[in-house]
Design a protein around this motif. Structure first.
Motif, PDB file in Angstrom:
ATOM      1  N   THR A  55      23.894 126.355  98.273  1.00  0.00           N
ATOM      2  CA  THR A  55      22.973 126.170  97.154  1.00  0.00           C
ATOM      3  C   THR A  55      23.614 125.341  96.055  1.00  0.00           C
ATOM      4  O   THR A  55      22.958 124.481  95.440  1.00  0.00           O
ATOM      5  CB  THR A  55      22.527 127.528  96.611  1.00  0.00           C
ATOM      6  N   LEU A  59      22.090 121.674  94.829  1.00  0.00           N
ATOM      7  CA  LEU A  59      21.553 121.472  93.488  1.00  0.00           C
ATOM      8  C   LEU A  59      22.221 120.322  92.739  1.00  0.00           C
ATOM      9  O   LEU A  59      21.757 119.971  91.650  1.00  0.00           O
ATOM     10  CB  LEU A  59      21.697 122.763  92.672  1.00  0.00           C
ATOM     11  N   HIS A  67      15.549 123.091  90.357  1.00  0.00           N
ATOM     12  CA  HIS A  67      16.374 124.243  90.677  1.00  0.00           C
ATOM     13  C   HIS A  67      15.532 125.445  91.100  1.00  0.00           C
ATOM     14  O   HIS A  67      16.048 126.361  91.728  1.00  0.00           O
ATOM     15  CB  HIS A  67      17.246 124.609  89.473  1.00  0.00           C
ATOM     16  N   ALA A  70      15.592 126.258  94.793  1.00  0.00           N
ATOM     17  CA  ALA A  70      16.883 126.558  95.432  1.00  0.00           C
ATOM     18  C   ALA A  70      16.753 127.672  96.469  1.00  0.00           C
ATOM     19  O   ALA A  70      17.278 127.559  97.581  1.00  0.00           O
ATOM     20  CB  ALA A  70      17.910 126.931  94.360  1.00  0.00           C
ATOM     21  N   SER A 220      15.257 117.701  99.623  1.00  0.00           N
ATOM     22  CA  SER A 220      15.626 117.811  98.213  1.00  0.00           C
ATOM     23  C   SER A 220      15.654 116.451  97.529  1.00  0.00           C
ATOM     24  O   SER A 220      15.287 116.344  96.346  1.00  0.00           O
ATOM     25  CB  SER A 220      17.000 118.495  98.094  1.00  0.00           C
TER      26      SER A 220
END
Length: 227
Positions: A55, A59, A67, A70, A220
Motif C-alpha cells: 500500500t 500510494l 488514497h 488504497a 492506480s
C-alpha cells in the motif's frame, strides 16, 4: 487419446456446474483472519507487513484524493496474487488465464476511473485527447488516435495478464512433458531439463506476483490521471 495443450485452460465442470467459482473462492480461505488478541502471530504479522509495504508503494504516485482507493487496490492485489499463485499448484485451475475474467475485472475498473475524471474534472480529462500545441490539420487525427488508445487500455490490462500466465503455464507443461519422455532414453538430459523446469517454475512464481502488481499499478496510474 491426445489432448490439446490448451485443454488445461478450460474451465472444469462437475455435474455440468462450472468450478471457476470454487477456484475464485478457495484462495481466500488460506489467508489468516485477525485475532482478538493484541499480539498477532508471525503469519499475521507477515501478512500485515506485506499489505502495508504494498500500500505504501502504491500510494507514492497517487495524490491525496486517490488514497481512499488504497484498501480496494490492496484487496485487488491480494485477490489476483492468490489466484495466480494457487494456479501453480498441481491439479489446480488458474482463473486468471481466462480472458473473460480478466476483462471482467479490467473494463469496470478502467471505466470507473474514466467516469471519476469526467465527473470531477471534465475539462482536463477531455484535454488528454488533444496534446497541447498540436497543429490544426492534425487535430482530428490525434483525437481519434488518443480516443483509440484510451479504449485500448482495458484490453491491454486483460490481455497482458492472460498472455503472461498462459505462456508460463504452457512452457511448464511442455518442459515437464519433455522430462518424462527423456527420462527413459536420455537420463542425463532429463536431469538437466528438470533443473530447467525448476528454474522456470521459480520464474513463473515471480511472474505471477509481478503481473498482479502491474495490473493494480496501471489501474492506480489511470486513476491518478483522472483525479
Amino acid at each position: 487419446m491426445n489432448l490439446s495443450l490448451f485443454d488445461q485452460f478450460m474451465s472444469p465442470t462437475l455435474m455440468c456446474i462450472p468450478l471457476i467459482v470454487v477456484a475464485l473462492i478457495i484462495p481466500w480461505l488460506f489467508f489468516p483472519n485477525p485475532l482478538p488478541r493484541w499480539q498477532n502471530n508471525r503469519l499475521l504479522s507477515l501478512q500485515n507487513w506485506f499489505i502495508g509495504r504494498f500500500t505504501q508503494q502504491l500510494l507514492l504516485p497517487l495524490s491525496m484524493p486517490g488514497h481512499k482507493w488504497a484498501a480496494f487496490f490492496a484487496s485487488l492485489m491480494i485477490f489476483i496474487l492468490s489466484l495466480n499463485m494457487g494456479g501453480l499448484l498441481p491439479y489446480t485451475f488458474t482463473p486468471t488465464t481466462q480472458l473473460s475474467l480478466n476483462m471482467g475485472l479490467a473494463v469496470p475498473l478502467w471505466l470507473a476511473t474514466v467516469l471519476i475524471g469526467m465527473r470531477n474534472q471534465p475539462t482536463p480529462t477531455l484535454a488528454h485527447l488533444l496534446p497541447e500545441g498540436t497543429p490544426t490539420p492534425l487535430i482530428p487525427v490525434l483525437i481519434i488516435i488518443e480516443t483509440i488508445s484510451l479504449f485500448i487500455r482495458p484490453l491491454a490490462l486483460g490481455v497482458r495478464l492472460t498472455a503472461n500466465l498462459t505462456a508460463g503455464h504452457l512452457l511448464i507443461h511442455l518442459i515437464a512433458t519433455a522430462v518424462f519422455v527423456l527420462a527413459q532414453t536420455l537420463p542425463v538430459v532429463a536431469i538437466l531439463t528438470a533443473a530447467l523446469l525448476f528454474l522456470l517454475t521459480l520464474l513463473e512464481v515471480a511472474v505471477a506476483a509481478i503481473q498482479a502488481y502491474v495490473f493494480v499499478l496501471l489501474l492506480s496510474l489511470y486513476l491518478q490521471e483522472n483525479i
